[in-house]
Scaffold this active site. Sequence first.
Site, short mmCIF file in Angstrom:
data_model
loop_
_atom_site.label_atom_id
_atom_site.label_comp_id
_atom_site.label_asym_id
_atom_site.label_seq_id
_atom_site.Cartn_x
_atom_site.Cartn_y
_atom_site.Cartn_z
N ASP A 161 0.87 -1.18 0.00
CA ASP A 161 0.00 0.00 0.00
C ASP A 161 0.90 1.22 0.00
O ASP A 161 1.44 1.61 1.04
CB ASP A 161 -0.90 -0.01 1.24
CG ASP A 161 -1.80 1.22 1.30
OD1 ASP A 161 -2.30 1.63 0.23
OD2 ASP A 161 -1.99 1.76 2.40
N GLU A 212 -1.33 -1.40 -4.77
CA GLU A 212 -2.55 -0.62 -4.98
C GLU A 212 -2.27 0.54 -5.92
O GLU A 212 -1.29 1.27 -5.76
CB GLU A 212 -3.09 -0.09 -3.65
CG GLU A 212 -4.43 0.59 -3.80
CD GLU A 212 -5.09 0.89 -2.47
OE1 GLU A 212 -5.86 0.05 -1.99
OE2 GLU A 212 -4.81 1.97 -1.92
N ASP A 269 -2.60 1.22 7.18
CA ASP A 269 -1.79 0.97 5.99
C ASP A 269 -1.39 -0.50 5.91
O ASP A 269 -1.32 -1.07 4.82
CB ASP A 269 -0.53 1.85 6.01
CG ASP A 269 -0.84 3.30 6.33
OD1 ASP A 269 -1.01 4.08 5.40
OD2 ASP A 269 -0.92 3.63 7.53
#
Length: 213
Positions: free
Chosen positions: A7, A68, A141
């Site tokens: 992420d 992502e 996160d």
Amino acid sequence: MRILGIDPGLTRCGIGIIDVDSRRSARLVHVGVVRGKPGMATHFRLKQIADGIRDAIATYSPELVAIERVFVQDNLQSVTTTMMVMGVAMAETGRANLPMAVHTPSEVKAAVTGNGKAQKPQVQAMVQRILGLDAPPKPADAADALAIAICQAWRGSGLLGSGSDEDFSVSLSGKVTSRRELTPAQQQWAAAQAKTRRTGAVDPRRRQAKQSK
């Protein structure tokens, strides 16, 4: 197969690693964040993150990396720095010669919770449930990184590059092609992907529940 989910973020870059078997059952291997120290110049912070991602790859030996995708929002500065971190993550994945997949936030949320607009607490709760954890992974996160890895495990899509750029590819009809001999884990993964392409990506627990009825 072992999947590393990332992420991207300049202050905190989420790292989540899971093992997934041919039945799509996931197990936690590692979760944490790589921090870019505030107050340092951006290029030094990016180096810290790159070093952290490289260390995670060297330590845990993932076979695939899922990242992502950055999405456009009002805060242009945040988008810009996040894209920088995404580029660093892609470069480290390429350095390790690993296949890579990219997923949007809505794809990840939909895969894990069934709702593409789910809030972070929902994502954290589902990640906890899927991986059988005693508590939701923190910070957020870290939970997002695990969700990205789970999304890749269950959907098996989003691989970048053509078939000639990856060890193997799976067509929409479920046909597997490869340019070199696959490891046993990759063979299992390719077979699972092929089955999913033929039946549609579904949370394996839901599929089992339907079969038991």
